[in-house]
Design a protein around this motif. Structure first.
Motif, mmCIF file in Angstrom:
data_model
loop_
_atom_site.group_PDB
_atom_site.id
_atom_site.type_symbol
_atom_site.label_atom_id
_atom_site.label_comp_id
_atom_site.label_asym_id
_atom_site.label_seq_id
_atom_site.Cartn_x
_atom_site.Cartn_y
_atom_site.Cartn_z
ATOM 1 N N ILE A 261 0.838 -1.204 0.000
ATOM 2 C CA ILE A 261 0.000 0.000 0.000
ATOM 3 C C ILE A 261 0.874 1.254 0.000
ATOM 4 C CG2 ILE A 261 -1.690 1.331 1.326
ATOM 5 C CD1 ILE A 261 -2.832 -1.338 2.307
ATOM 6 N N ALA A 262 1.896 1.244 0.840
ATOM 7 C CA ALA A 262 2.795 2.395 0.943
ATOM 8 C C ALA A 262 3.480 2.691 -0.376
ATOM 9 C CB ALA A 262 3.830 2.156 2.039
ATOM 10 N N ASN A 263 3.840 1.645 -1.111
ATOM 11 C CA ASN A 263 4.520 1.839 -2.391
ATOM 12 C C ASN A 263 3.605 2.516 -3.408
ATOM 13 O OD1 ASN A 263 6.830 1.271 -4.281
ATOM 14 N ND2 ASN A 263 5.254 0.063 -5.309
ATOM 15 N N LYS A 264 2.332 2.136 -3.396
ATOM 16 C CA LYS A 264 1.386 2.736 -4.327
ATOM 17 C C LYS A 264 1.068 4.179 -3.945
ATOM 18 C CE LYS A 264 -3.024 2.109 -6.674
ATOM 19 N NZ LYS A 264 -4.158 1.204 -6.972
ATOM 20 N N LEU A 265 1.107 4.478 -2.649
ATOM 21 C CA LEU A 265 0.721 5.811 -2.179
ATOM 22 C C LEU A 265 1.901 6.751 -1.984
ATOM 23 C CD1 LEU A 265 -2.030 4.857 0.439
ATOM 24 C CD2 LEU A 265 -2.335 5.604 -1.936
ATOM 25 N N ARG A 266 3.105 6.303 -2.328
ATOM 26 C CA ARG A 266 4.256 7.173 -2.125
ATOM 27 C C ARG A 266 4.193 8.372 -3.064
ATOM 28 N NH1 ARG A 266 8.733 6.083 -5.656
ATOM 29 N NH2 ARG A 266 8.181 4.555 -7.242
ATOM 30 N N MET A 267 4.809 9.461 -2.636
ATOM 31 C CA MET A 267 4.818 10.677 -3.423
ATOM 32 C C MET A 267 5.961 10.644 -4.432
ATOM 33 S SD MET A 267 2.193 12.006 -2.083
ATOM 34 C CE MET A 267 2.157 13.621 -2.850
ATOM 35 N N SER A 268 5.844 11.426 -5.475
ATOM 36 C CA SER A 268 6.838 11.470 -6.547
ATOM 37 C C SER A 268 8.190 11.964 -6.039
ATOM 38 C CB SER A 268 6.363 12.399 -7.659
ATOM 39 O OG SER A 268 7.374 12.625 -8.610
ATOM 40 N N ASP A 269 9.271 11.346 -6.547
ATOM 41 C CA ASP A 269 10.604 11.854 -6.261
ATOM 42 C C ASP A 269 11.152 12.616 -7.470
ATOM 43 O OD1 ASP A 269 11.153 9.872 -8.088
ATOM 44 O OD2 ASP A 269 12.690 8.871 -6.896
ATOM 45 N N ASN A 270 10.239 12.959 -8.383
ATOM 46 C CA ASN A 270 10.596 13.702 -9.589
ATOM 47 C C ASN A 270 9.626 14.875 -9.774
ATOM 48 O OD1 ASN A 270 12.034 14.246 -11.955
ATOM 49 N ND2 ASN A 270 10.713 12.948 -13.205
ATOM 50 N N PRO A 271 9.561 15.776 -8.778
ATOM 51 C CA PRO A 271 8.571 16.863 -8.791
ATOM 52 C C PRO A 271 8.783 17.857 -9.921
ATOM 53 C CG PRO A 271 10.175 17.253 -7.073
ATOM 54 C CD PRO A 271 10.448 15.878 -7.612
ATOM 55 N N ILE A 272 7.742 18.558 -10.272
ATOM 56 C CA ILE A 272 7.823 19.546 -11.333
ATOM 57 C C ILE A 272 8.761 20.696 -10.958
ATOM 58 C CG2 ILE A 272 5.820 20.847 -10.538
ATOM 59 C CD1 ILE A 272 5.051 21.201 -13.485
ATOM 60 N N GLU A 273 8.863 20.976 -9.663
ATOM 61 C CA GLU A 273 9.802 21.966 -9.159
ATOM 62 C C GLU A 273 10.961 21.233 -8.492
ATOM 63 O OE1 GLU A 273 8.073 25.020 -6.754
ATOM 64 O OE2 GLU A 273 6.273 25.179 -8.001
ATOM 65 N N LYS A 274 12.144 21.339 -9.057
ATOM 66 C CA LYS A 274 13.306 20.675 -8.479
ATOM 67 C C LYS A 274 13.814 21.443 -7.278
ATOM 68 C CE LYS A 274 15.156 18.141 -12.439
ATOM 69 N NZ LYS A 274 16.373 17.862 -13.243
ATOM 70 N N GLU A 275 14.716 20.805 -6.541
ATOM 71 C CA GLU A 275 15.295 21.455 -5.366
ATOM 72 C C GLU A 275 16.058 22.705 -5.783
ATOM 73 O OE1 GLU A 275 14.938 20.678 -2.260
ATOM 74 O OE2 GLU A 275 13.762 18.852 -2.616
#
Length: 275
Positions: A261-275
Motif C-alpha cells: 500500500i505504501a509503495n502505491k501511495l508514495r509521493m513522486s521523487d521527480n517533482p515539477i519543481e526541483k530542489e
C-alpha cells in the motif's frame, strides 16, 4: 478521452468564464523513465483569477459537496495522488496560491516567482491555433512553451503564466513533465474547492514535509471499504485522496500488505519543481 473543442475569437470575447483542459504526462519516478502517468487538469478562469486542479478531483468534489455520500466518494473515478493540489492565481496581484493537504492539515504556500520567458522568433500551428515559442529556466528546469494570441487569456497550466496569450503546450527539456491543451469550453461560473483554515508555510517547508513523507495506516487512513466479491479494497486518506487496490493481491502479500500500500501511495521523487 477528451476531444479538442475549438471556439471562435468572437465567442471567446463574449464568454465570461472558460475551462481549459490539459493532458498532463509526467514521470513520478526519477529512476524509471518508463514510469509515465497520464492525467487531466482543468484551468478555470474568469479573467481575474484562475483555478488549476485535477479534472477528476474537481468532478468528485463537486458531487460530494451536493450529496455528502461517502460510498459514492469511494467509488468515484481515480487520479494520481501527486495531483491532489489546487493552484489559485490572482492576476492583479500576480501571485499563485498553492493549496494542498498533508494528512488532516490544509496547507497553503504563496509564490510570486513567475517564469521569466524569452519569446522566440519561432512560429507553428498546433491544432489550427497560431502559436509562438517561448523558453524559460524555472524552478530548476528548462521549459519550452508554445502560446497562442488567438485567445484573450494570459495564463496556462500549473504556474505557467506571464505570456501574451494562452499556453497551448509546455514541456521540460528532460521530458519529465508535459502539458497539452486538448479542450476549451465556456463555463457558467468559476468555482474551486479551496479548503478553509489553511496553515501558511514557505515553499521550502512544504517540499521538506512532502519529501519526508511515508505512509502510516494509523496516521493516514480515514475510511475503508472492502468488496470481497469484486476483489476490491477502496481507501480514503485523511488528505481526501481515494485509492483502490486489488484486495486478493493484498491478502497474498500477508505481512507485507502495508509495504504494498505504501509503495502505491508514495509521493513522486521527480517533482515539477526541483530542489
Amino acid at each position: 478521452m477528451y476531444r479538442l473543442l475549438f471556439l471562435l475569437w468572437a465567442s471567446l470575447l463574449s464568454a465570461q468564464s472558460y475551462r481549459f483542459v490539459y493532458e498532463y504526462k509526467f514521470r513520478p519516478d526519477a529512476g524509471q523513465k518508463d514510469s509515465l502517468v497520464t492525467d487531466y487538469m482543468n484551468l478555470d478562469t474568469d479573467g481575474k483569477k484562475s483555478y488549476y486542479s485535477n479534472a477528476v478531483k474537481y468532478e468528485r468534489d463537486s458531487a460530494y459537496s451536493i450529496d455528502k455520500s461517502y460510498p459514492a466518494l469511494l467509488k468515484a473515478k481515480h487520479y494520481d495522488r501527486n495531483l491532489n493540489y489546487i493552484i489559485e492565481k490572482d492576476y492583479t496581484k500576480k501571485t499563485a496560491f498553492f493549496y494542498d493537504k498533508f494528512k488532516s492539515v490544509s496547507l497553503v504556500t504563496t509564490d510570486n516567482e513567475a517564469p521569466q520567458w524569452k519569446i522566440e522568433n519561432d512560429f507553428r500551428k498546433i491544432n489550427t491555433m497560431n502559436c509562438q515559442k517561448a523558453t524559460a529556466d524555472y524552478k530548476g528546469r528548462k521549459w519550452e512553451a508554445w502560446f497562442s494570441k488567438d485567445f484573450p487569456v494570459n495564463d496556462g497550466p500549473y504556474k505557467f503564466s506571464g505570456l501574451p496569450g494562452l499556453v497551448v503546450m509546455v514541456k521540460d527539456s528532460e521530458n519529465d513533465h508535459a502539458f497539452n491543451l486538448i479542450q476549451i469550453k465556456k463555463i457558467n461560473t468559476v468555482y474551486a474547492f479551496i479548503p478553509k483554515n489553511n496553515k501558511q508555510m514557505t515553499n521550502a517547508e512544504y517540499k521538506k514535509i512532502i519529501k519526508g513523507y511515508s505512509f502510516s495506516p494509523a496516521d493516514d487512513i480515514a475510511g475503508m471499504s472492502i468488496d470481497s466479491k469484486a476483489g476490491k479494497l477502496e481507501m480514503q486518506l485523511k488528505d481526501g485522496y481515494v485509492a483502490q487496490f486489488d484486495y486478493n493481491a493484498l491478502k497474498k502479500s500477508g505481512a507485507g500488505m502495508d509495504a504494498v500500500i505504501a509503495n502505491k501511495l508514495r509521493m513522486s521523487d521527480n517533482p515539477i519543481e526541483k530542489e
